[in-house]
Design an enzyme around this catalytic site. Structure first.
Site, PDB file in Angstrom:
ATOM      1  N   GLY A   6       0.838  -1.192   0.000  1.00 64.55           N
ATOM      2  CA  GLY A   6       0.000   0.000   0.000  1.00 64.55           C
ATOM      3  C   GLY A   6       0.871   1.240   0.000  1.00 64.55           C
ATOM      4  N   SER A  11       2.236   5.125   1.015  1.00 65.42           N
ATOM      5  CA  SER A  11       2.637   5.771   2.267  1.00 65.42           C
ATOM      6  C   SER A  11       1.412   6.319   2.990  1.00 65.42           C
ATOM      7  CB  SER A  11       3.597   6.916   1.925  1.00 65.42           C
ATOM      8  OG  SER A  11       4.068   7.543   3.074  1.00 65.42           O
ATOM      9  N   SER A  56       1.663   0.027   8.735  1.00 61.60           N
ATOM     10  CA  SER A  56       2.389  -0.237   9.989  1.00 61.60           C
ATOM     11  C   SER A  56       1.448  -0.564  11.143  1.00 61.60           C
ATOM     12  CB  SER A  56       3.240   0.974  10.382  1.00 61.60           C
ATOM     13  OG  SER A  56       4.164   1.261   9.373  1.00 61.60           O
ATOM     14  N   ASP A  85      10.577   0.623   5.684  1.00 62.87           N
ATOM     15  CA  ASP A  85      11.195   1.516   6.662  1.00 62.87           C
ATOM     16  C   ASP A  85      12.397   0.856   7.322  1.00 62.87           C
ATOM     17  OD1 ASP A  85       9.255   3.349   6.054  1.00 62.87           O
ATOM     18  OD2 ASP A  85       8.129   3.116   7.911  1.00 62.87           O
TER      19      ASP A  85
END
Lengths: 177, 177, 177, 177
Positions: free
Chosen positions: D10, D12, D17, D37
């Site tokens: 997906g 940003s 997360s 990341d």
């Protein structure tokens, strides 16, 4: 009357920090932001290992002692002084003492023009966001969701359960003079 | 006279933050710590994209504009007010304006009892520590190492080039009344 | 033979992370860096609340259980596979099991060309740096300073007690083929 | 067949997360999580200042060069090797190359059992959450929201526009064998 201070009150994981950052973006003037997290960061690390300081228990409850209260009271005076000196200030706080917490702020704020904002979030949703943040200790969101609003008066309430931070920030900014 | 405020001045990567955390550990009372980093964190993110705010250039130089200066002045007043309200305060700052920066603090601090501490670090060593911290932009350490001390008067100077943060903190704490 | 993997072993707060960042700066090729901290970050938060996972005790001791060991073993295999696939890799680890920890790495590393580096730091100095970092739990530095080196063989040892991270990194890089 | 790898793709600020942390909480086994990341964190800081590395432009676009691609390819092999060694793995990625990015993963994953998950979020909502996170550079959310899904096939899609991370995680976990 120009709004000098915006105070957001809500439980842990209710979305205050996101709203603060959006407010700082959408408000045309630059506003300084302070809150519980920055206050705890300013304190000695050893305050978090002392009953006189602040204790984050394994069940998510938070207890503060006299050393914490004393530093917090001086910090409140200082933040108010920044507003009196001309800075526009956003505060995010968790009124663990409900109406009593608000009264302490009111007494310190004196004649400043303040916008009081309640940040609500459904308890189960806040608990889910606590997990999504990856905090090791869980339970703060649920234990604070309701109690922090007890007896507190607001100019405005927002609810992040179904509303984005940026939308809440725009609603709040429409009430800023 | 009881020391009410400790002000540490030194360039980027000179070791101020480590000394502050050690001071908070070794001083028996709880002291609140504030500094440039927490001030920048309190400002809107967009202040870092504006000439009126604060610009961290690719060569490590830092430039501040009128919006930054105005918020900083109010923040200084507030931090002083916290000390007047009874909190003991540690400040770490980078006197980009040298003696002029110190005079602005002195004027705001009024009759408070202050311990002025210079934090020195060899320029090349500070530049190495900047790399060890993993900052993407390099050059702040070298460009600030000397200039921040120009014309500044101290009660005490420490040098982190060959001395650990904890040892510096103990030296400073011996001067705290 | 081209060095494919650099492994740094040392106790908590001995300065491994700073050396790793300096190595990544001074080595001409780009190297990937992994270590205990990134491994713990990759694990579920709930692993830190379970005896089967990893427990950071209040006295600074660290205990790992079977779930942690199983994930760590697979992680080691994966990091080795990255090196076999052509990436140059820097690992920082804490050999809580001393020689046994090294043997597990040796077995996994197979025929790769490895530079083994011991990172020493005087126990009291490391304990001071732990305070300067602001960790709430203290004691890891002191409890690990010696034990992680027991029975371990190195190509090279550096000591951060009196030597800067960047200088240690340059010493290490001179041994990289 | 036991699910060995979950891949979330997906843009940003689409909420990957948060979903990953919730998945690690709700899945009974411990799963290791890696992503863009943590890959960028593993690379030298100087990779972010080089056209051969990764450049985050001021308008939110991201460009990667040959050095980044080479390290990324080896990293992918290593993550796959961790799964082959028995660890259950969650990956979050941003398929800047759309279908081409997926094909590179598919080729590396070989015979492993993979659950492919698309994480959608309305572009304007993702852009708002980018502001709420306080990122100084804005534009990544909007520029990536659609393009990363072009030509990509999923077993399952979730949409965080109106659905909480924890609810998305429970939906995904119901598809994990």
């Amino acid at each position: 009357m120009t709004t000098q201070v915006i105070i957001l009150n809500g439980g842990s994981s209710s979305g205050k920090s996101g709203i603060v950052r959006c407010l700082q973006e959408v408000l045309p003037d630059p506003w300084l932001a302070f809150g519980c997290d920055s206050l705890v960061d300013a304190m000695p690390a050893k305050m978090q290992a002392s009953d006189a300081g602040i204790v984050f228990a394994a069940d998510g409850t938070v207890n503060v002692g006299p050393d914490f209260m004393a530093l917090q009271a001086a910090w409140v005076e200082g933040v108010v002084a920044m507003a009196q000196a001309g800075a526009r200030i956003i505060i995010d706080d968790v009124f663990l003492g409900g109406a009593g917490s608000q009264q302490r702020w009111q007494k310190a704020l004196g004649g400043l023009t303040v916008l009081w904002v309640g940040v609500r979030c459904d308890s189960a949703v806040a608990a889910g966001r606590e997990i999504a943040r990856g905090d090791r200790v869980q339970g703060m969101a649920a234990s604070q969701a309701e109690v922090v609003h007890e007896g507190v008066s607001y100019d405005l309430e927002v609810d992040t359960t179904h509303t984005e931070s940026l939308v809440c920030a725009r609603t709040i900014s429409a009430h800023v003079d």
